[in-house]
Motif scaffolding. Structure first.
Motif, mmCIF file in Angstrom:
data_model
loop_
_atom_site.group_PDB
_atom_site.id
_atom_site.type_symbol
_atom_site.label_atom_id
_atom_site.label_comp_id
_atom_site.label_asym_id
_atom_site.label_seq_id
_atom_site.Cartn_x
_atom_site.Cartn_y
_atom_site.Cartn_z
ATOM 1 N N ARG A 52 44.286 51.676 32.340
ATOM 2 C CA ARG A 52 43.676 50.394 31.943
ATOM 3 C C ARG A 52 42.574 50.014 32.926
ATOM 4 O O ARG A 52 42.759 50.064 34.135
ATOM 5 C CB ARG A 52 44.775 49.339 31.925
ATOM 6 N N THR A 53 41.412 49.629 32.394
ATOM 7 C CA THR A 53 40.336 49.134 33.253
ATOM 8 C C THR A 53 40.554 47.650 33.514
ATOM 9 O O THR A 53 40.741 46.866 32.586
ATOM 10 C CB THR A 53 38.970 49.346 32.588
ATOM 11 N N GLU A 54 40.546 47.293 34.792
ATOM 12 C CA GLU A 54 40.790 45.887 35.154
ATOM 13 C C GLU A 54 39.553 45.042 34.858
ATOM 14 O O GLU A 54 38.423 45.493 35.002
ATOM 15 C CB GLU A 54 41.114 45.785 36.652
ATOM 16 N N GLU A 55 39.817 43.785 34.472
ATOM 17 C CA GLU A 55 38.715 42.882 34.170
ATOM 18 C C GLU A 55 38.176 42.166 35.393
ATOM 19 O O GLU A 55 37.112 41.588 35.387
ATOM 20 C CB GLU A 55 39.206 41.807 33.191
ATOM 21 N N GLY A 56 38.958 42.136 36.420
ATOM 22 C CA GLY A 56 38.564 41.315 37.568
ATOM 23 C C GLY A 56 39.252 39.981 37.458
ATOM 24 O O GLY A 56 39.478 39.485 36.357
ATOM 25 N N ARG A 57 39.616 39.439 38.587
ATOM 26 C CA ARG A 57 40.368 38.187 38.538
ATOM 27 C C ARG A 57 39.603 37.084 39.239
ATOM 28 O O ARG A 57 39.056 37.253 40.315
ATOM 29 C CB ARG A 57 41.745 38.373 39.199
ATOM 30 N N LEU A 58 39.605 35.901 38.593
ATOM 31 C CA LEU A 58 38.861 34.780 39.145
ATOM 32 C C LEU A 58 39.406 34.339 40.488
ATOM 33 O O LEU A 58 38.655 33.976 41.379
ATOM 34 C CB LEU A 58 38.897 33.616 38.169
ATOM 35 N N ASP A 59 40.727 34.376 40.611
ATOM 36 C CA ASP A 59 41.270 33.876 41.874
ATOM 37 C C ASP A 59 40.817 34.739 43.041
ATOM 38 O O ASP A 59 40.573 34.257 44.132
ATOM 39 C CB ASP A 59 42.799 33.757 41.824
ATOM 40 N N GLU A 60 40.655 36.036 42.740
ATOM 41 C CA GLU A 60 40.196 36.925 43.801
ATOM 42 C C GLU A 60 38.738 36.615 44.161
ATOM 43 O O GLU A 60 38.375 36.580 45.347
ATOM 44 C CB GLU A 60 40.343 38.376 43.338
ATOM 45 N N VAL A 61 37.924 36.394 43.130
ATOM 46 C CA VAL A 61 36.530 36.032 43.378
ATOM 47 C C VAL A 61 36.473 34.744 44.178
ATOM 48 O O VAL A 61 35.770 34.626 45.183
ATOM 49 C CB VAL A 61 35.787 35.825 42.036
ATOM 50 N N PHE A 62 37.271 33.796 43.725
ATOM 51 C CA PHE A 62 37.308 32.495 44.386
ATOM 52 C C PHE A 62 37.659 32.647 45.857
ATOM 53 O O PHE A 62 36.993 32.120 46.740
ATOM 54 C CB PHE A 62 38.349 31.621 43.684
ATOM 55 N N ARG A 63 38.703 33.436 46.114
ATOM 56 C CA ARG A 63 39.151 33.614 47.493
ATOM 57 C C ARG A 63 38.093 34.308 48.324
ATOM 58 O O ARG A 63 37.777 33.897 49.428
ATOM 59 C CB ARG A 63 40.458 34.398 47.510
ATOM 60 N N SER A 64 37.541 35.385 47.778
ATOM 61 C CA SER A 64 36.608 36.163 48.588
ATOM 62 C C SER A 64 35.335 35.363 48.861
ATOM 63 O O SER A 64 34.704 35.537 49.894
ATOM 64 C CB SER A 64 36.279 37.483 47.892
ATOM 65 N N ILE A 65 34.991 34.437 47.950
ATOM 66 C CA ILE A 65 33.775 33.660 48.174
ATOM 67 C C ILE A 65 34.001 32.493 49.115
ATOM 68 O O ILE A 65 33.177 32.191 49.959
ATOM 69 C CB ILE A 65 33.233 33.124 46.828
ATOM 70 N N THR A 66 35.158 31.848 48.964
ATOM 71 C CA THR A 66 35.326 30.591 49.689
ATOM 72 C C THR A 66 36.076 30.738 51.006
ATOM 73 O O THR A 66 36.161 29.778 51.758
ATOM 74 C CB THR A 66 36.074 29.553 48.824
ATOM 75 N N LEU A 67 36.630 31.933 51.282
ATOM 76 C CA LEU A 67 37.316 32.102 52.562
ATOM 77 C C LEU A 67 36.333 32.619 53.597
ATOM 78 O O LEU A 67 35.420 33.361 53.273
ATOM 79 C CB LEU A 67 38.476 33.089 52.430
#
Lengths: 263, 324
Positions: free
Chosen positions: B296-311
């Motif tokens: 399965r190809t992953e779609e990407g997760r918003l929480d991960e984007v959120f974390r990587s951007i805001t931390l």
């Protein structure tokens, strides 16, 4: 999708009324309703009437004076109002700020001064109602003697204006804090200044000060103006004095609220 | 409808909002994301005219907030943070008051109040005093206030805060439905809401916009996006892992599970075409005769984007060192 341009037209449709008076009235009505929705209003009125009766008859010796006037009634008003009016005014803005409803009120399509005036008028009307409920005094004095109707009217008008002046101080101190107790204390101090500034025991103690300073401070006092109403003198200057105190304090309320919003 | 240009708000020396610009048109629902204290509420307070900005401009429906505040405010419905309401009023009284301040009277007012009550499911508490309401009802009462004049612009500060899952769902559905004809900005820190209701999302951190795009675009920024999860039965994890890492399309792998079956995530090399990685892994599995359970190809997760951007950067590397 609706046609572009209908966005602006939409809320204006369907019988919109946006006059300043309409807004002020809506706000005042809500505020007045707020007083009577809780026991606050009733407690206040009862305490006010009991205290004013006690001072007039027991301390002021209304009957022993043997005169058909309400002097022994009105003479207590500046002192009673000193504590009772700040109790009414303290919640005006402090409560709005504490609960956060100020954010609702000031993001409505009303100007800040409409809100300030509306809230002030509601409290003033409430105080006027409490004052009007002292009407048995008029009946008593009219039954016992033949009082000067003009003097009685002037006395009541002076008392109502005095309450308004105190209340405007309360509006100002209420806007300064979200704590009602602090607002109350500041307001009592502010009103006390208005009373004492021209009170002979205080001015006599300040004989060391230059005369012009004494006169200036004394001219801030509510007492000479209130007393001239009690004597039955309706002087435009006294009315203007009270109006100026109220306008100044309400204007300052506006400045304080704006400075809070500006952060 | 909403146009925000270089908005700045300073509280003393601290910049709560620092150069935020965006615009929202009718039919758009903009999700406003960010950690606590990022400047979401401050930005909304400036859009609604509660706070004047230190610098920058806001215009709503073509009316500049600084020059024509009343005309602009008329177009806005606003739900402040924590949904304040006059506690000494009944729901009915409160909504009537809001309608009156919105300039509605008589029959128009009555209809507006009834409509708001119906939309927000407040029928059962209409004559109850606001301070006796549960948090969910109080929230919806304040929400009803914001839509009472059917405004073309809605600004909602954490509209689902404090609601139970059913109520959250209702409010999201409501936002999505109203978003078809209105310009809506709502703030949240629940990421699933972005998928559920938004057409576009902005992530704001320390007063600045750090990401702006559709939920799908934001997900693309996730490290996870494009990675392929492989699940294989009856083959040791080390073998599968070894073979996967030998593929030219794989940048690195991460073993997620070894028992009862192997689950490994393979990350693509930069510049790999869509589907290329998945195809190559499929061919590998066929060649090696693995019993493939999942690919399965992953779609990407918003929480991960959120974390990587805001931390801050230091915590981001922790995530990477965990990868073998």
């Amino acid at each position: 999708m609706p046609a572009p341009g209908s966005a602006a037209a939409l809320p204006v449709a369907a019988g919109e009324h946006t006059g300043a008076l309409h807004h002020i009235w809506a706000i005042a009505k809500r505020e007045l309703g707020g007083y009577f929705a809780s026991p606050v209003a009733y407690i206040f009125i009862v305490i006010f009437l009991v205290l004013i009766g006690f001072f007039t008859f027991n301390v002021g010796r209304f009957f022993l004076r043997n005169e058909a006037s309400l002097n022994s009634f009105f003479m207590w008003h500046p002192w009673l109002y000193l504590f009772l009016v700040p109790a009414v005014g303290m919640r005006l803005w402090a409560e709005e700020r504490r609960v956060g409803t100020i954010e609702l009120l000031l993001t409505m399509p009303v100007t800040a001064w409409q809100a300030i005036v509306g809230k002030f008028l509601a409290s003033w009307l409430f105080l006027g109602l409490a004052l009007a409920l002292t009407f048995p005094m008029i009946i008593t004095v009219a039954y016992l003697g033949n009082p000067d109707a003009g003097a009685v009217f002037c006395g009541y008008l002076g008392s109502f204006l005095l309450a308004g002046a105190y209340l405007s101080v309360g509006s100002m101190t209420s806007a300064m804090t979200r704590n009602q107790v602090i607002s109350f204390i500041l307001s009592v101090v502010g009103c006390l200044f208005l009373v004492l500034a021209g009170w002979p025991p205080v001015t006599d103690a300040l004989t060391w000060a230059p005369a012009w300073l004494l006169d200036l401070v004394a001219s801030f006092s509510v007492m000479p103006h209130f007393e001239s109403f009690q004597r039955g003198v309706l002087d435009l200057r006294d009315v203007v004095y009270f109006a100026l105190v109220m306008v100044f304090c309400l204007f300052t309320t506006g400045v304080i609220i704006r400075s809070h919003r500006a952060g | 409808m909403i146009k925000v240009e270089n908005l700045v708000k300073a509280f003393g020396p601290k910049l709560a909002v620092n150069g935020v610009s965006f615009s929202v048109e009718r039919g758009e629902v903009l999700g406003f994301l960010g950690p606590n204290g990022a400047g979401k509420s401050t930005t909304m307070r400036m859009i609604t005219g509660f706070m004047p900005p230190t610098a920058g401009r806001v215009s709503v429906g073509g009316h500049d907030l600084a020059e024509h505040p009343i005309a602009a405010k008329r177009l806005i419905g606003y739900l402040p943070e924590n949904a304040p309401a006059y506690t000494d009023m009944t729901v009915w009284g409160f909504l009537n008051f809001a309608a009156e301040l919105r300039g509605l009277r008589g029959e128009a007012k009555r209809r507006a109040v009834m409509r708001a009550i119906e939309i927000c499911f407040l029928d059962s508490v209409v004559h109850q005093s606001v301070d006796t309401l549960s948090k969910g009802y109080r929230h919806r009462t304040c929400f009803a206030q914001s839509i009472i004049h059917d405004p073309p612009v809605l600004i909602l500060d954490e509209p689902t805060d404090g609601l139970d899952p059913n109520q959250k769902h209702e409010v999201r559905t409501l936002i999505r439905r109203m978003g078809q004809t209105k310009a809506i900005v709502f703030s949240t820190h629940i990421l699933e809401e972005v998928d559920a209701a938004c057409t576009r999302a902005i992530i704001i951190d320390r007063g600045q916009i750090v990401a702006n795009g559709t939920p799908a675009e934001l997900r693309q920024r996730s490290e996870l996006a494009g990675a392929v999860a492989v699940s294989v039965q009856d083959t040791p994890a080390s073998t599968v892992n070894q073979k996967l890492r030998e593929l030219p399309t794989v940048k690195r792998t991460l073993v997620l599970r070894e028992q009862p079956d192997v689950l490994i995530r393979a990350y693509p090399r930069a510049g790999g075409r869509n589907g290329e990685l998945q195809a190559s892994i499929y061919e590998l599995a066929v060649r090696e005769r693995w019993r493939l359970l999942e690919l399965r190809t992953e779609e990407g997760r918003l929480d991960e984007v959120f974390r990587s951007i805001t931390l801050p950067d230091t915590t981001r590397t922790v995530n990477e060192t965990a990868t073998p």
